[in-house]
Design a protein around this motif. Sequence first.
Motif, short mmCIF file in Angstrom:
data_model
loop_
_atom_site.label_atom_id
_atom_site.label_comp_id
_atom_site.label_asym_id
_atom_site.label_seq_id
_atom_site.Cartn_x
_atom_site.Cartn_y
_atom_site.Cartn_z
N ILE A 1 -1.19 -3.46 -1.45
CA ILE A 1 -1.54 -3.75 -0.06
C ILE A 1 -2.21 -2.56 0.60
CG2 ILE A 1 -0.58 -4.32 2.22
CD1 ILE A 1 1.63 -5.86 0.77
N LEU B 1 -4.89 -5.04 2.52
CA LEU B 1 -5.00 -4.72 3.94
C LEU B 1 -6.41 -4.27 4.29
CD1 LEU B 1 -3.69 -4.40 6.68
CD2 LEU B 1 -2.86 -2.14 5.98
N TRP C 1 3.60 -3.05 -2.78
CA TRP C 1 3.05 -2.51 -1.53
C TRP C 1 1.87 -1.58 -1.78
CZ3 TRP C 1 4.10 -3.94 3.37
CH2 TRP C 1 5.16 -4.83 3.53
#
Length: 289
Positions: A123, A130, A120
């Motif tokens: 990300i 993202l 994560w």
Amino acid sequence: MTPGSSRPLWQRGTPYVLLLPSMLFMALLFGWPMIQGISEAFRSPDGAGLDNWRRMVDEPHFWDAVRNTLLLIVTVIPLQFVLALGMGLLLQTKLRFSRFYFYLWAAPLAVSDLAAGLVWLSIFTDRGFLNSALSDLGLGTFSWLSYQNTSTMLLAVVLAEIWRSTSLVLVIVVAGMQMIPKEYDEAGQVFGGSSWQRLRHVTLPLLKPNLQVALILRTIMGMQTFAVAQALTGENFPLLVGETYKWFAQLQNPAVASAVALLVLTLSLMSSAAYLRLLRRSGAEEGAR
């Protein structure tokens, strides 16, 4: 005369003799370290006292760690249970490739906390996936994990925790659903019960023991959340177990680290006892009706 009183004494004592090695092993593995940790937490240069607890409370990030830990628990656990119940109900409908979906949803169980945090991090970091997607769409970028944006840091940790540990709740829920006889749901259909009514009055009451176990496990694991937040935010999003690590590894003070660990243990035991009491009371009220 009780049924077992006619047996010889050595036969009555056999179960306890067989349990003795495992009891000794558990005492050495858990009991002795716990006693050492408790004594360390109350040990000070002048003898027994509360100096370590005062240092723990006076540490600048301690109350932020308490707030973040409790906030993470009350945010993550309800979402995980809703998702796990939804996925379990979908699997019960025997949709196509349901076994594949189950294995896919349970896959995060094989991922360690730190690895999940690093996934994560790729990300949400400033140059992560993202922000790359937002930039390609012409929407600009955002510092999701900046210490100035506590709400987005919480969002990142919540999403990582949901992805990592919802699978545990799912496995427990699916195991419980498989133990419910199909005749109960079929009887609810015969009497005209809607899907929601059958879920509320048939499935959930019969799932209560499994949900209780999952709730206690997830609360205890939520208290121990550390590696995911550490990988994503470092010390910008302090948690109680992170405070234990900081006092022990960075500040080289095992006494205060033991105090924080004892606090986590106490909160875990109190929450488990509260769950058991509330669920037992609700079960008694339902039985009285």
